[in-house]
Design a protein around this motif. Structure first.
Motif, PDB file in Angstrom:
ATOM      1  N   ARG A  52       0.848  -1.200   0.000  1.00  0.00           N
ATOM      2  CA  ARG A  52       0.000   0.000   0.000  1.00  0.00           C
ATOM      3  C   ARG A  52       0.881   1.248   0.000  1.00  0.00           C
ATOM      4  O   ARG A  52       0.676   2.167  -0.789  1.00  0.00           O
ATOM      5  CB  ARG A  52      -0.907  -0.009   1.230  1.00  0.00           C
ATOM      6  CG  ARG A  52      -2.115   0.916   1.135  1.00  0.00           C
ATOM      7  CD  ARG A  52      -2.802   1.051   2.474  1.00  0.00           C
ATOM      8  NE  ARG A  52      -1.901   1.551   3.504  1.00  0.00           N
ATOM      9  CZ  ARG A  52      -1.478   2.805   3.598  1.00  0.00           C
ATOM     10  NH1 ARG A  52      -1.864   3.689   2.698  1.00  0.00           N
ATOM     11  NH2 ARG A  52      -0.651   3.178   4.557  1.00  0.00           N
ATOM     12  N   GLN A  53       1.889   1.261   0.880  1.00  0.00           N
ATOM     13  CA  GLN A  53       2.777   2.422   0.972  1.00  0.00           C
ATOM     14  C   GLN A  53       3.540   2.627  -0.335  1.00  0.00           C
ATOM     15  O   GLN A  53       3.708   3.759  -0.792  1.00  0.00           O
ATOM     16  CB  GLN A  53       3.776   2.231   2.115  1.00  0.00           C
ATOM     17  CG  GLN A  53       3.186   2.458   3.483  1.00  0.00           C
ATOM     18  CD  GLN A  53       4.249   2.460   4.565  1.00  0.00           C
ATOM     19  OE1 GLN A  53       5.430   2.567   4.275  1.00  0.00           O
ATOM     20  NE2 GLN A  53       3.819   2.311   5.806  1.00  0.00           N
ATOM     21  N   GLU A  56       1.272   4.019  -2.943  1.00  0.00           N
ATOM     22  CA  GLU A  56       1.030   5.427  -2.625  1.00  0.00           C
ATOM     23  C   GLU A  56       2.210   6.285  -3.076  1.00  0.00           C
ATOM     24  O   GLU A  56       2.041   7.334  -3.714  1.00  0.00           O
ATOM     25  CB  GLU A  56       0.814   5.554  -1.102  1.00  0.00           C
ATOM     26  CG  GLU A  56       0.624   6.964  -0.591  1.00  0.00           C
ATOM     27  CD  GLU A  56      -0.686   7.584  -1.048  1.00  0.00           C
ATOM     28  OE1 GLU A  56      -0.807   8.796  -0.948  1.00  0.00           O
ATOM     29  OE2 GLU A  56      -1.573   6.834  -1.528  1.00  0.00           O
ATOM     30  N   ARG A  59       2.282   6.576  -6.822  1.00  0.00           N
ATOM     31  CA  ARG A  59       1.216   7.485  -7.268  1.00  0.00           C
ATOM     32  C   ARG A  59       1.663   8.933  -7.071  1.00  0.00           C
ATOM     33  O   ARG A  59       1.508   9.769  -7.962  1.00  0.00           O
ATOM     34  CB  ARG A  59      -0.061   7.204  -6.469  1.00  0.00           C
ATOM     35  CG  ARG A  59      -1.334   7.778  -7.089  1.00  0.00           C
ATOM     36  CD  ARG A  59      -2.520   7.526  -6.177  1.00  0.00           C
ATOM     37  NE  ARG A  59      -2.291   8.069  -4.837  1.00  0.00           N
ATOM     38  CZ  ARG A  59      -2.395   9.363  -4.523  1.00  0.00           C
ATOM     39  NH1 ARG A  59      -2.709  10.232  -5.442  1.00  0.00           N
ATOM     40  NH2 ARG A  59      -2.174   9.771  -3.286  1.00  0.00           N
ATOM     41  N   GLN A  60       2.257   9.237  -5.904  1.00  0.00           N
ATOM     42  CA  GLN A  60       2.714  10.608  -5.616  1.00  0.00           C
ATOM     43  C   GLN A  60       3.790  11.034  -6.610  1.00  0.00           C
ATOM     44  O   GLN A  60       3.799  12.165  -7.076  1.00  0.00           O
ATOM     45  CB  GLN A  60       3.260  10.697  -4.197  1.00  0.00           C
ATOM     46  CG  GLN A  60       2.176  10.924  -3.162  1.00  0.00           C
ATOM     47  CD  GLN A  60       2.737  11.003  -1.766  1.00  0.00           C
ATOM     48  OE1 GLN A  60       3.950  11.071  -1.591  1.00  0.00           O
ATOM     49  NE2 GLN A  60       1.848  10.976  -0.784  1.00  0.00           N
ATOM     50  N   GLU A  63       2.243  11.871  -9.895  1.00  0.00           N
ATOM     51  CA  GLU A  63       1.397  13.061  -9.873  1.00  0.00           C
ATOM     52  C   GLU A  63       2.230  14.333  -9.944  1.00  0.00           C
ATOM     53  O   GLU A  63       2.001  15.171 -10.794  1.00  0.00           O
ATOM     54  CB  GLU A  63       0.553  13.067  -8.596  1.00  0.00           C
ATOM     55  CG  GLU A  63      -0.863  12.563  -8.828  1.00  0.00           C
ATOM     56  CD  GLU A  63      -1.679  12.588  -7.564  1.00  0.00           C
ATOM     57  OE1 GLU A  63      -1.256  13.251  -6.598  1.00  0.00           O
ATOM     58  OE2 GLU A  63      -2.721  11.928  -7.559  1.00  0.00           O
ATOM     59  N   THR A  78       9.311   4.741   1.680  1.00  0.00           N
ATOM     60  CA  THR A  78       8.617   3.486   1.971  1.00  0.00           C
ATOM     61  C   THR A  78       9.559   2.568   2.722  1.00  0.00           C
ATOM     62  O   THR A  78      10.757   2.829   2.803  1.00  0.00           O
ATOM     63  CB  THR A  78       8.171   2.745   0.698  1.00  0.00           C
ATOM     64  OG1 THR A  78       9.323   2.552  -0.100  1.00  0.00           O
ATOM     65  CG2 THR A  78       7.109   3.500  -0.042  1.00  0.00           C
TER      66      THR A  78
END
Lengths: 140, 139
Positions: A52-53, A56, A59-60, A63, A78
């Motif tokens: 999950r981390q 994330e 994704r960051q 972005e 992470t």
């Protein structure tokens, strides 16, 4: 210069995966070593939490465009802050009454999965480096 | 694919616990005292397996040991008047109660448990092989 060369690829992600699987391998090995210790509670790193981390973090990174000053390393937060958790319910506990968590087969099979994940990440890394080397040498 | 490893692993553990019960029965085949030292013959143990929906993918559940049960069957009576555990009075005077364990059945069960364990090891090997083949595509 090297940061942008290496961080443009999936190398940072793979690096995190490898360091996670290495840390987890140590924990699993210590679980097997302590299998006969009365009352020993087996510990493991939370794989889903790590995934999950990592997702994330990826994704960051995708972005926010990299507006970084030259030389500033890209941060990948992470596999830090992941604490080992005690395993709750293993099937072999029915045989013992010392509240310890045991299960040789479980530990070995988790080790197998972990090892395959590690090997996959390492071979993908090798592949990436081979690509970079091919680009630098202008030949394969 | 990873979850079929979990399914096979659950079966390995379950069969090993079953083997534990069987070896315990064989070890105590002529035990006439219980843990407290009282003259009570050992009662054979057997395990109950249960499908475990929480292990493995939906529709292909794993297995777990629901409980270890004690078989309350009638003991075997042997005439041994000199034995300290022999019955002192009543119609069974001079008889000693021995555990009612059939060695042949237990050995067959042990063999079955060992074969099931091996079968699951084989399944794990196949799963591992398949995973290796899949990973070879990308790396």
């Amino acid at each position: 210069m090297y940061e942008s060369l290496f961080n443009a690829t999936t190398l940072p992600v793979l690096q995190q995966v490898v360091s996670f699987t290495q840390a987890r391998h140590q924990l699993l090995a210590s679980n097997i070593a302590n299998l006969d210790v009365p009352g020993y509670r087996a510990r493991d790193l939370p794989v889903s939490e790590f995934q999950r981390q990592l997702a994330e973090a990826i994704r960051q990174r995708n972005e926010t465009p990299a507006f970084r000053s030259p030389g500033e390393p890209e941060t990948y937060a992470t596999s830090r802050g992941l604490e080992p958790v005690e395993l709750e319910d293993l099937p072999e506990m029915i045989l013992y009454h010392d509240d310890g968590t045991k299960g040789l087969e479980y530990q070995v099979s988790e080790m197998l999965k972990n090892q395959m994940q590690h090997n996959l990440a390492v071979s993908l890394m090798t592949h990436q480096f081979n690509l970079l080397r091919a680009a630098i040498n202008e030949r394969t | 694919m990873w979850s079929s490893l979990d399914v096979s692993t659950s079966a390995l553990t379950a069969q090993r616990i079953r083997l534990h019960a069987i070896t315990s029965n064989l070890a105590n085949i002529s035990t006439t005292h219980n843990e407290q030292g009282e003259p009570t013959p050992y009662q054979p143990r057997f395990v109950i397996f249960q499908t475990a929906e929480e292990i493995g993918p939906p529709g292909a559940p794993g297995v777990r040991v629901a409980s270890v049960e004690v078989d309350e069957k009638e003991p075997l009576w042997k005439y041994q008047p000199g034995h300290p555990d022999a019955v002192r009075s009543g119609p069974m005077t001079g008889y000693v109660a021995y555990p009612n364990i059939n060695m042949m059945t237990e050995m067959t069960d042990a063999l079955e448990a060992a074969r099931a364990y091996e079968a699951n090891l084989g399944a794990i090997e196949i799963t591992k092989d398949l995973l290796h083949q899949t990973l070879r595509i990308i790396a």
